[in-house]
Design a protein around this motif. Sequence first.
Motif, PDB file in Angstrom:
ATOM      1  N   ASP A   1       0.830  -1.209   0.000  1.00 21.84           N
ATOM      2  CA  ASP A   1       0.000   0.000   0.000  1.00 21.84           C
ATOM      3  C   ASP A   1       0.865   1.259   0.000  1.00 21.84           C
ATOM      4  OD1 ASP A   1      -2.187  -1.657   0.073  1.00 21.84           O
ATOM      5  OD2 ASP A   1      -2.466  -1.501   2.249  1.00 21.84           O
ATOM      6  N   LEU A   2       1.950   1.222   0.763  1.00 22.78           N
ATOM      7  CA  LEU A   2       2.845   2.375   0.840  1.00 22.78           C
ATOM      8  C   LEU A   2       3.505   2.635  -0.518  1.00 22.78           C
ATOM      9  CD1 LEU A   2       4.298   4.565   2.472  1.00 22.78           C
ATOM     10  CD2 LEU A   2       6.020   2.850   3.077  1.00 22.78           C
ATOM     11  N   CYS A   3       3.934   1.588  -1.204  1.00 20.70           N
ATOM     12  CA  CYS A   3       4.571   1.736  -2.513  1.00 20.70           C
ATOM     13  C   CYS A   3       3.614   2.367  -3.521  1.00 20.70           C
ATOM     14  CB  CYS A   3       5.049   0.381  -3.021  1.00 20.70           C
ATOM     15  SG  CYS A   3       6.465  -0.282  -2.120  1.00 20.70           S
ATOM     16  N   ILE A   4       2.359   1.908  -3.499  1.00 18.16           N
ATOM     17  CA  ILE A   4       1.358   2.467  -4.410  1.00 18.16           C
ATOM     18  C   ILE A   4       1.117   3.937  -4.091  1.00 18.16           C
ATOM     19  CG2 ILE A   4      -1.071   2.354  -5.108  1.00 18.16           C
ATOM     20  CD1 ILE A   4      -0.922  -0.676  -4.632  1.00 18.16           C
ATOM     21  N   LYS A   5       1.001   4.246  -2.806  1.00 22.95           N
ATOM     22  CA  LYS A   5       0.759   5.618  -2.378  1.00 22.95           C
ATOM     23  C   LYS A   5       1.899   6.544  -2.799  1.00 22.95           C
ATOM     24  CE  LYS A   5      -0.081   8.350   1.812  1.00 22.95           C
ATOM     25  NZ  LYS A   5      -0.208   8.276   3.296  1.00 22.95           N
ATOM     26  N   LEU A   6       3.121   6.080  -2.622  1.00 24.03           N
ATOM     27  CA  LEU A   6       4.287   6.896  -2.985  1.00 24.03           C
ATOM     28  C   LEU A   6       4.384   7.070  -4.493  1.00 24.03           C
ATOM     29  CD1 LEU A   6       7.002   5.564  -0.492  1.00 24.03           C
ATOM     30  CD2 LEU A   6       5.749   7.719  -0.388  1.00 24.03           C
ATOM     31  N   ALA A   7       4.030   6.028  -5.249  1.00 22.40           N
ATOM     32  CA  ALA A   7       4.060   6.126  -6.710  1.00 22.40           C
ATOM     33  C   ALA A   7       3.046   7.154  -7.202  1.00 22.40           C
ATOM     34  CB  ALA A   7       3.788   4.760  -7.334  1.00 22.40           C
ATOM     35  N   GLU A   8       1.843   7.132  -6.642  1.00 21.54           N
ATOM     36  CA  GLU A   8       0.811   8.106  -7.015  1.00 21.54           C
ATOM     37  C   GLU A   8       1.239   9.522  -6.640  1.00 21.54           C
ATOM     38  OE1 GLU A   8      -2.557   6.607  -4.943  1.00 21.54           O
ATOM     39  OE2 GLU A   8      -3.117   5.171  -6.523  1.00 21.54           O
ATOM     40  N   LYS A   9       1.872   9.646  -5.489  1.00 15.21           N
ATOM     41  CA  LYS A   9       2.344  10.958  -5.046  1.00 15.21           C
ATOM     42  C   LYS A   9       3.440  11.478  -5.970  1.00 15.21           C
ATOM     43  CE  LYS A   9       3.981  13.364  -0.904  1.00 15.21           C
ATOM     44  NZ  LYS A   9       4.363  13.212   0.520  1.00 15.21           N
ATOM     45  N   GLU A  10       4.310  10.556  -6.434  1.00 12.25           N
ATOM     46  CA  GLU A  10       5.402  10.959  -7.321  1.00 12.25           C
ATOM     47  C   GLU A  10       4.855  11.495  -8.637  1.00 12.25           C
ATOM     48  OE1 GLU A  10       8.337  10.823 -10.400  1.00 12.25           O
ATOM     49  OE2 GLU A  10       6.605   9.471 -10.291  1.00 12.25           O
ATOM     50  N   VAL A  11       3.800  10.840  -9.179  1.00 15.18           N
ATOM     51  CA  VAL A  11       3.183  11.290 -10.424  1.00 15.18           C
ATOM     52  C   VAL A  11       2.586  12.686 -10.241  1.00 15.18           C
ATOM     53  CG1 VAL A  11       1.305  10.873 -12.055  1.00 15.18           C
ATOM     54  CG2 VAL A  11       2.712   8.965 -11.263  1.00 15.18           C
ATOM     55  N   LYS A  12       1.897  12.877  -9.126  1.00 14.62           N
ATOM     56  CA  LYS A  12       1.270  14.171  -8.853  1.00 14.62           C
ATOM     57  C   LYS A  12       2.319  15.274  -8.711  1.00 14.62           C
ATOM     58  CE  LYS A  12      -1.953  16.451  -5.687  1.00 14.62           C
ATOM     59  NZ  LYS A  12      -2.792  16.295  -4.465  1.00 14.62           N
ATOM     60  N   LEU A  13       3.395  14.963  -7.988  1.00 13.78           N
ATOM     61  CA  LEU A  13       4.456  15.955  -7.798  1.00 13.78           C
ATOM     62  C   LEU A  13       5.142  16.281  -9.127  1.00 13.78           C
ATOM     63  CD1 LEU A  13       6.078  14.763  -4.455  1.00 13.78           C
ATOM     64  CD2 LEU A  13       4.677  16.796  -4.824  1.00 13.78           C
ATOM     65  N   SER A  14       5.304  15.277  -9.988  1.00 13.59           N
ATOM     66  CA  SER A  14       5.922  15.517 -11.295  1.00 13.59           C
ATOM     67  C   SER A  14       5.073  16.468 -12.126  1.00 13.59           C
ATOM     68  CB  SER A  14       6.105  14.185 -12.045  1.00 13.59           C
ATOM     69  OG  SER A  14       7.025  13.356 -11.376  1.00 13.59           O
ATOM     70  N   GLU A  15       3.756  16.292 -12.068  1.00 19.46           N
ATOM     71  CA  GLU A  15       2.857  17.191 -12.803  1.00 19.46           C
ATOM     72  C   GLU A  15       2.956  18.611 -12.252  1.00 19.46           C
ATOM     73  OE1 GLU A  15      -0.929  15.376 -12.324  1.00 19.46           O
ATOM     74  OE2 GLU A  15      -0.570  13.807 -13.845  1.00 19.46           O
ATOM     75  N   GLU A  16       3.019  18.754 -10.933  1.00 18.10           N
ATOM     76  CA  GLU A  16       3.137  20.073 -10.327  1.00 18.10           C
ATOM     77  C   GLU A  16       4.466  20.731 -10.692  1.00 18.10           C
ATOM     78  OE1 GLU A  16       2.531  19.666  -6.160  1.00 18.10           O
ATOM     79  OE2 GLU A  16       0.408  19.127  -6.339  1.00 18.10           O
ATOM     80  N   ILE A  17       5.533  19.916 -10.736  1.00 20.52           N
ATOM     81  CA  ILE A  17       6.847  20.440 -11.113  1.00 20.52           C
ATOM     82  C   ILE A  17       6.823  20.964 -12.550  1.00 20.52           C
ATOM     83  CG2 ILE A  17       9.238  19.787 -11.602  1.00 20.52           C
ATOM     84  CD1 ILE A  17       9.099  17.947  -9.162  1.00 20.52           C
ATOM     85  N   ASP A  18       6.172  20.217 -13.452  1.00 15.33           N
ATOM     86  CA  ASP A  18       6.080  20.650 -14.854  1.00 15.33           C
ATOM     87  C   ASP A  18       5.341  21.982 -14.963  1.00 15.33           C
ATOM     88  OD1 ASP A  18       7.450  18.441 -15.725  1.00 15.33           O
ATOM     89  OD2 ASP A  18       5.646  17.257 -16.158  1.00 15.33           O
ATOM     90  N   LYS A  19       4.264  22.141 -14.187  1.00 14.43           N
ATOM     91  CA  LYS A  19       3.509  23.398 -14.207  1.00 14.43           C
ATOM     92  C   LYS A  19       4.359  24.545 -13.673  1.00 14.43           C
ATOM     93  CE  LYS A  19      -1.066  21.274 -13.704  1.00 14.43           C
ATOM     94  NZ  LYS A  19      -2.266  21.142 -12.836  1.00 14.43           N
ATOM     95  N   LEU A  20       5.115  24.276 -12.618  1.00 13.98           N
ATOM     96  CA  LEU A  20       5.972  25.321 -12.053  1.00 13.98           C
ATOM     97  C   LEU A  20       7.075  25.706 -13.035  1.00 13.98           C
ATOM     98  CD1 LEU A  20       6.320  24.070  -8.359  1.00 13.98           C
ATOM     99  CD2 LEU A  20       5.078  26.085  -9.156  1.00 13.98           C
ATOM    100  N   LYS A  21       7.582  24.726 -13.773  1.00 12.89           N
ATOM    101  CA  LYS A  21       8.604  25.025 -14.777  1.00 12.89           C
ATOM    102  C   LYS A  21       8.033  25.926 -15.868  1.00 12.89           C
ATOM    103  CE  LYS A  21      11.556  20.925 -14.309  1.00 12.89           C
ATOM    104  NZ  LYS A  21      12.040  19.676 -14.969  1.00 12.89           N
TER     105      LYS A  21
END
Length: 248
Positions: A136-156
């Motif tokens: 469950d933790l691995c899935i949660k962290l993977a989903e969080k990583e995708v979300k953070l990557s999208e936010e990083i792209d927007k900030l860029k």
Amino acid sequence: MNNRRTPGARPKEYSEEIIREIIYRYRQQVQPTGRIPNEKVYKFAKNLVNSEIHDTNDILNNLDKKYGSEDFWRKNNKKTGKPNLGKKLVDEANELKNYYIKDSVNNTTKIPSVEDAVYKLNDKEDLIEALKPLEDLCIKLAEKEVKLSEEIDKLKEKLTYHKNKSERQEDAIFKLARYGRTNKGLVNNILNTGSSKSKLVSEALESIFINPMEFLYDNKKTDNEIEEPSTVVDFSERKKAITETYSL
């Protein structure tokens, strides 16, 4: 008549080091993996008490008979209701090790030891239950990583936009300053009265602020917008600063 009460038997004292050594040897000699049954470790300890160990330096040499008691390994203390020391340490040996980590907002997450779970649990259902939180933790962290990557792209994208805007503003300011050196009267008139504008100065001002009215008066801010630190500078102060800088 003598009413004095005879003192009871002194409580037995046990060495935690000896108990842990018995459990360790049970692991080494009898059952390397899986949960340790209290009944089996009791029988193993009883055999150690009755066996002869020739090594005088062995911590289990001449083991006291009290370590071979069934109640000591299998039952709770009659007075306190708590597990006897032997039973307690066997229970601890059967517990799975876990790691605990804290995130940026101090939420604690328990991570099970995979190696401990594999070696101590024989039943598949118990093993799945023990390792499920890790999945469950691995899935949660993977989903969080995708979300953070999208936010990083927007900030860029925002960073690129503001960087380009800043470069255009800087270029416009320099152009305006250079023009002002040869047309001091015109620029001075614009800063003080705004009564006249040449095409060049107008374009320079519009290049500095994509929407001058929005920048000066913050016209488009709505109640639903998050209020950020204001970038609006009083127009009279701006005029004064430019005037003093370029001696207009």
